[in-house]
Motif scaffolding. Structure first.
Motif, PDB file in Angstrom:
ATOM      1  N   LEU A 123      47.753 -18.369  14.893  1.00  0.00           N
ATOM      2  CA  LEU A 123      47.317 -17.229  14.080  1.00  0.00           C
ATOM      3  C   LEU A 123      45.799 -17.085  14.030  1.00  0.00           C
ATOM      4  O   LEU A 123      45.294 -16.175  13.381  1.00  0.00           O
ATOM      5  N   GLU A 126      44.464 -13.649  15.113  1.00  0.00           N
ATOM      6  CA  GLU A 126      44.954 -12.615  14.204  1.00  0.00           C
ATOM      7  C   GLU A 126      44.278 -12.712  12.840  1.00  0.00           C
ATOM      8  O   GLU A 126      43.905 -11.696  12.246  1.00  0.00           O
ATOM      9  N   GLN A 157      49.454  -4.573   9.979  1.00  0.00           N
ATOM     10  CA  GLN A 157      49.339  -6.032  10.045  1.00  0.00           C
ATOM     11  C   GLN A 157      50.110  -6.699   8.911  1.00  0.00           C
ATOM     12  O   GLN A 157      50.715  -7.759   9.108  1.00  0.00           O
ATOM     13  N   LYS A 158      50.101  -6.071   7.749  1.00  0.00           N
ATOM     14  CA  LYS A 158      50.850  -6.618   6.628  1.00  0.00           C
ATOM     15  C   LYS A 158      52.349  -6.634   6.940  1.00  0.00           C
ATOM     16  O   LYS A 158      53.042  -7.625   6.668  1.00  0.00           O
ATOM     17  N   LEU A 161      53.038  -9.489   9.282  1.00  0.00           N
ATOM     18  CA  LEU A 161      53.000 -10.776   8.595  1.00  0.00           C
ATOM     19  C   LEU A 161      54.250 -10.997   7.747  1.00  0.00           C
ATOM     20  O   LEU A 161      54.791 -12.104   7.688  1.00  0.00           O
ATOM     21  N   LYS A 164      57.013 -12.095   9.978  1.00  0.00           N
ATOM     22  CA  LYS A 164      56.859 -13.509  10.348  1.00  0.00           C
ATOM     23  C   LYS A 164      57.251 -14.414   9.187  1.00  0.00           C
ATOM     24  O   LYS A 164      57.865 -15.468   9.392  1.00  0.00           O
ATOM     25  N   ILE A 205      50.790 -17.645   5.425  1.00  0.00           N
ATOM     26  CA  ILE A 205      51.104 -16.229   5.673  1.00  0.00           C
ATOM     27  C   ILE A 205      51.325 -15.493   4.358  1.00  0.00           C
ATOM     28  O   ILE A 205      50.876 -14.349   4.194  1.00  0.00           O
ATOM     29  N   VAL A 209      49.274 -12.085   3.137  1.00  0.00           N
ATOM     30  CA  VAL A 209      49.910 -10.856   2.654  1.00  0.00           C
ATOM     31  C   VAL A 209      49.376 -10.510   1.273  1.00  0.00           C
ATOM     32  O   VAL A 209      49.075  -9.345   0.977  1.00  0.00           O
TER      33      VAL A 209
END
Length: 218
Positions: A123, A126, A157-158, A161, A164, A205, A209
């Motif tokens: 990550l 990112e 992107q949120k 995430l 994931k 992660i 967020v």
């Protein structure tokens, strides 16, 4: 073996035993558990351990009832939650997770000390890009500038995430089975290490967020 909450002869409440939460519910130290049965056992024990039931007993017995009830509630809250259950098992096995909670972040900022956290290697790129975009958004908010494209990128992107995050939660169950079915110490340790790594990634992660949501809300 199950903790002796009650005397086998007279059925009276007994003093709390130094057992872990799994043993309290007469469960093996495994992660795949029957939640319906856990709930059933919880309510059954709750009724029997309620302090009002011990009102006819002496003061010592009432104190034991309160202590047993408190441990019952703590054990149930921990074991019914898949993440708390996994974290609890790791602690039993002597594994401490990285502290990545919001409280830990604020404490580190207040003390000026670095918070213990490691960016997952996959990550790195990112996270670097995300932090740059968050900083840009904060600057825009200070100056009153509006950048719809930047906000859209952050929202995308949120979403990525969050996907994931959910995938890691599903993956965790695979490692549960590895632990439950392990026949030797090496296999058990490998499963524990995988779970610890996954939960650290999951926490990291989750915090990303949270940071994105806070920036977008402002």
């Amino acid at each position: 073996m199950r903790a002796a909450q009650f005397c086998k002869a007279c059925g009276r409440v007994q003093p709390p035993q130094p057992v872990d939460y799994f043993a309290f519910f007469a469960l093996p130290t495994k992660l795949n558990i029957d939640l319906a049965q856990l709930e059933k056992d919880f309510y059954q024990l709750s009724r029997r351990l309620h302090p009002d039931i011990s009102v006819r007993g002496d003061e010592r017995e009432r104190e034991w009832s309160l202590e047993q009830s408190s441990k019952l509630n703590d054990a149930y809250r921990t074991l019914k939650d898949p993440i708390k259950r996994t974290e609890y098992l790791l602690r039993l096995e002597g594994i401490e997770l990285e502290e990545q909670s919001k409280a830990a972040t604020e404490k580190a900022r207040a003390s000026g000390q670095a918070k213990k956290q490691v960016v997952p290697e996959d990550l790195l790129e990112e996270v670097f890009e995300l932090n740059m975009q968050l900083e840009e958004l904060r600057m825009n908010q200070k100056t009153g500038d509006d950048d719809p494209a930047l906000i859209k990128d952050l929202e995308t992107q949120k979403d990525s995430l969050e996907a994931k995050f959910q995938a890691l939660t599903d993956e965790l169950k695979v490692y549960w089975s590895e632990w439950d079915n392990a026949n030797d110490a090496a296999t058990q340790r490998a499963a524990l290490d995988k779970m610890a790594d996954l939960l650290n990634r999951r926490s990291y992660i989750r915090n990303l967020v949270r940071d994105v949501n806070e920036a977008l809300e402002n």
